[in-house]
Design a protein around this motif. Structure first.
Motif, PDB file in Angstrom:
ATOM      1  N   MET A 129       0.707  -1.137   0.342  1.00  0.00           N
ATOM      2  CA  MET A 129      -0.032   0.551  -0.144  1.00  0.00           C
ATOM      3  C   MET A 129       0.276   0.966   0.185  1.00  0.00           C
ATOM      4  O   MET A 129       0.380   1.922  -1.177  1.00  0.00           O
ATOM      5  N   GLY A 130       1.955   1.380   0.869  1.00  0.00           N
ATOM      6  CA  GLY A 130       2.779   2.839   0.883  1.00  0.00           C
ATOM      7  C   GLY A 130       3.317   2.869  -0.668  1.00  0.00           C
ATOM      8  O   GLY A 130       3.518   3.943  -0.814  1.00  0.00           O
ATOM      9  N   LYS A 131       3.432   1.609  -1.958  1.00  0.00           N
ATOM     10  CA  LYS A 131       4.253   2.525  -3.006  1.00  0.00           C
ATOM     11  C   LYS A 131       2.969   3.058  -3.604  1.00  0.00           C
ATOM     12  O   LYS A 131       3.974   3.935  -4.339  1.00  0.00           O
ATOM     13  N   VAL A 132       1.547   1.789  -3.650  1.00  0.00           N
ATOM     14  CA  VAL A 132       0.879   2.889  -3.987  1.00  0.00           C
ATOM     15  C   VAL A 132       0.395   3.901  -3.835  1.00  0.00           C
ATOM     16  O   VAL A 132       0.425   5.497  -4.593  1.00  0.00           O
ATOM     17  N   MET A 133       0.071   4.447  -2.997  1.00  0.00           N
ATOM     18  CA  MET A 133      -0.020   5.548  -1.730  1.00  0.00           C
ATOM     19  C   MET A 133       0.661   6.649  -2.374  1.00  0.00           C
ATOM     20  O   MET A 133       0.792   7.906  -2.849  1.00  0.00           O
ATOM     21  N   GLY A 134       2.155   6.367  -2.458  1.00  0.00           N
ATOM     22  CA  GLY A 134       3.102   7.297  -2.313  1.00  0.00           C
ATOM     23  C   GLY A 134       2.912   7.711  -4.132  1.00  0.00           C
ATOM     24  O   GLY A 134       3.127   9.043  -4.415  1.00  0.00           O
ATOM     25  N   LEU A 135       2.828   7.046  -4.912  1.00  0.00           N
ATOM     26  CA  LEU A 135       2.696   7.639  -6.888  1.00  0.00           C
ATOM     27  C   LEU A 135       1.470   8.355  -6.504  1.00  0.00           C
ATOM     28  O   LEU A 135       1.796   9.328  -7.396  1.00  0.00           O
ATOM     29  N   VAL A 136       0.297   7.550  -6.059  1.00  0.00           N
ATOM     30  CA  VAL A 136      -1.066   8.279  -6.213  1.00  0.00           C
ATOM     31  C   VAL A 136      -1.019   9.633  -5.954  1.00  0.00           C
ATOM     32  O   VAL A 136      -1.164  10.775  -6.129  1.00  0.00           O
ATOM     33  N   ASN A 137      -0.973   9.680  -4.431  1.00  0.00           N
ATOM     34  CA  ASN A 137      -0.902  11.135  -3.708  1.00  0.00           C
ATOM     35  C   ASN A 137       0.511  12.407  -4.009  1.00  0.00           C
ATOM     36  O   ASN A 137      -0.291  13.374  -4.644  1.00  0.00           O
ATOM     37  N   LYS A 138       1.230  11.365  -5.202  1.00  0.00           N
ATOM     38  CA  LYS A 138       2.448  12.661  -5.616  1.00  0.00           C
ATOM     39  C   LYS A 138       1.489  12.994  -6.876  1.00  0.00           C
ATOM     40  O   LYS A 138       1.658  14.439  -6.705  1.00  0.00           O
ATOM     41  N   GLU A 139       0.815  12.025  -7.997  1.00  0.00           N
ATOM     42  CA  GLU A 139       0.395  12.610  -9.398  1.00  0.00           C
ATOM     43  C   GLU A 139      -1.185  13.319  -8.924  1.00  0.00           C
ATOM     44  O   GLU A 139      -1.119  13.774  -9.810  1.00  0.00           O
ATOM     45  N   LEU A 140      -1.555  13.067  -7.795  1.00  0.00           N
ATOM     46  CA  LEU A 140      -3.110  13.694  -7.747  1.00  0.00           C
ATOM     47  C   LEU A 140      -2.974  14.614  -6.183  1.00  0.00           C
ATOM     48  O   LEU A 140      -4.114  15.243  -6.234  1.00  0.00           O
ATOM     49  N   ALA A 141      -2.207  15.360  -6.239  1.00  0.00           N
ATOM     50  CA  ALA A 141      -2.210  16.429  -4.764  1.00  0.00           C
ATOM     51  C   ALA A 141      -2.923  17.576  -5.425  1.00  0.00           C
ATOM     52  O   ALA A 141      -2.666  18.069  -6.494  1.00  0.00           O
ATOM     53  N   GLY A 142      -3.551  17.989  -4.497  1.00  0.00           N
ATOM     54  CA  GLY A 142      -4.668  18.785  -4.972  1.00  0.00           C
ATOM     55  C   GLY A 142      -6.048  18.196  -5.698  1.00  0.00           C
ATOM     56  O   GLY A 142      -7.006  19.220  -5.975  1.00  0.00           O
ATOM     57  N   ARG A 143      -6.124  17.770  -6.360  1.00  0.00           N
ATOM     58  CA  ARG A 143      -7.467  17.086  -7.305  1.00  0.00           C
ATOM     59  C   ARG A 143      -7.802  15.710  -6.132  1.00  0.00           C
ATOM     60  O   ARG A 143      -9.251  15.628  -7.029  1.00  0.00           O
ATOM     61  N   ALA A 144      -6.897  15.574  -4.960  1.00  0.00           N
ATOM     62  CA  ALA A 144      -8.001  14.033  -4.407  1.00  0.00           C
ATOM     63  C   ALA A 144      -7.568  14.278  -2.870  1.00  0.00           C
ATOM     64  O   ALA A 144      -6.468  14.435  -2.637  1.00  0.00           O
ATOM     65  N   ASP A 145      -8.734  13.654  -2.317  1.00  0.00           N
ATOM     66  CA  ASP A 145      -8.237  13.726  -1.226  1.00  0.00           C
ATOM     67  C   ASP A 145      -7.695  12.659  -1.114  1.00  0.00           C
ATOM     68  O   ASP A 145      -8.296  11.520  -1.075  1.00  0.00           O
ATOM     69  N   GLY A 146      -6.951  12.858   0.304  1.00  0.00           N
ATOM     70  CA  GLY A 146      -5.666  11.481   0.741  1.00  0.00           C
ATOM     71  C   GLY A 146      -6.807  10.580   1.051  1.00  0.00           C
ATOM     72  O   GLY A 146      -6.655   9.114   1.184  1.00  0.00           O
ATOM     73  N   LYS A 147      -8.159  10.780   2.291  1.00  0.00           N
ATOM     74  CA  LYS A 147      -9.199   9.804   2.729  1.00  0.00           C
ATOM     75  C   LYS A 147      -9.147   9.542   2.078  1.00  0.00           C
ATOM     76  O   LYS A 147      -9.532   7.847   1.658  1.00  0.00           O
ATOM     77  N   THR A 148     -10.016   9.705   0.873  1.00  0.00           N
ATOM     78  CA  THR A 148     -10.171   8.903  -0.191  1.00  0.00           C
ATOM     79  C   THR A 148      -9.348   7.822  -0.592  1.00  0.00           C
ATOM     80  O   THR A 148      -9.799   6.914  -1.314  1.00  0.00           O
ATOM     81  N   ILE A 149      -8.453   8.227  -1.431  1.00  0.00           N
ATOM     82  CA  ILE A 149      -7.070   8.122  -2.117  1.00  0.00           C
ATOM     83  C   ILE A 149      -6.896   6.516  -1.223  1.00  0.00           C
ATOM     84  O   ILE A 149      -6.829   5.578  -1.485  1.00  0.00           O
ATOM     85  N   SER A 150      -6.703   6.742   0.025  1.00  0.00           N
ATOM     86  CA  SER A 150      -6.716   5.689   0.854  1.00  0.00           C
ATOM     87  C   SER A 150      -7.350   4.521   0.988  1.00  0.00           C
ATOM     88  O   SER A 150      -7.219   3.200   0.929  1.00  0.00           O
TER      89      SER A 150
END
Length: 149
Positions: free
Chosen positions: A120-141
Motif C-alpha cells: 500500500m505504501g508504494k501505491v499511496m506514494g505514487l498516487v498522492n504525488k500525482e493527484l496532489a490537490g485533486r483528490a482527498d487523501g482519505k478517499t485515496i487511502s
C-alpha cells in the motif's frame, strides 16, 4: 503570487457587495496564506503546491467543523461552515470523482506491481504525488485499500 492577488480582489468585491459570509471565508484564506508565508523556514513566496496545501487544510477544517455542528444540531453554525467551505473550494483545483480515482489507483497498482495490502505504501506514494490537490487523501487511502484488499 497569483492566489494572494486573487483573494485581495475577491475581498474587495465581497466588501462592495456586503457579502459577509463570503468575506469571512476569503479573510480566512488570506490569513492562512500570510501565516504560511511567515512560518519558520518558509520562503518569501509560496509555490502553487504550497497554496493548494493551505487551501486543502482550510477545507478539511471546515468539513470537520460542519460535521461536528451537524451532529450537535447547531444548524446556524453548520450553515456558516458550509458557506465558508464553498468559498474555499472555489480556489481549489477541481476534485476528481471516486470513479476517476479508482481508475488512477488501478493504473498505479499495475505500474508498481503491487499485489497485497503490504504494498500500500508504494501505491499511496505514487498516487498522492500525482493527484496532489485533486483528490482527498482519505478517499485515496480507501480506494487503495479496496483495490489491494
Amino acid at each position: 503570487m497569483m492566489l494572494e492577488q486573487k483573494i485581495n480582489q475577491e475581498i474587495k468585491s465581497a466588501m462592495l457587495a456586503k457579502d459577509n459570509i463570503r468575506l469571512q471565508g476569503l479573510r480566512a484564506i488570506k490569513a492562512a496564506v500570510l501565516l504560511a508565508k511567515t512560518e519558520k523556514g518558509a520562503s518569501e513566496e509560496l509555490t502553487e503546491e504550497a497554496e493548494i496545501k493551505v487551501l486543502q487544510k482550510l477545507a478539511k477544517q471546515r468539513k470537520e467543523s460542519a460535521d461536528i455542528y451537524k451532529s450537535q444540531n447547531r444548524d446556524d453554525l453548520y450553515q456558516v461552515e458550509t458557506a465558508e467551505l464553498a468559498v474555499i473550494e472555489e480556489f481549489l483545483p477541481k476534485q476528481l470523482s471516486r470513479e476517476d480515482i479508482v481508475a488512477f489507483v488501478k493504473d498505479a497498482i499495475a505500474r508498481t506491481g503491487a499485489s497485497s495490502v503490504k504494498d500500500m505504501g508504494k501505491v499511496m506514494g505514487l498516487v498522492n504525488k500525482e493527484l496532489a490537490g485533486r483528490a482527498d487523501g482519505k478517499t485515496i487511502s480507501e480506494v487503495v485499500k479496496e483495490q489491494l484488499g
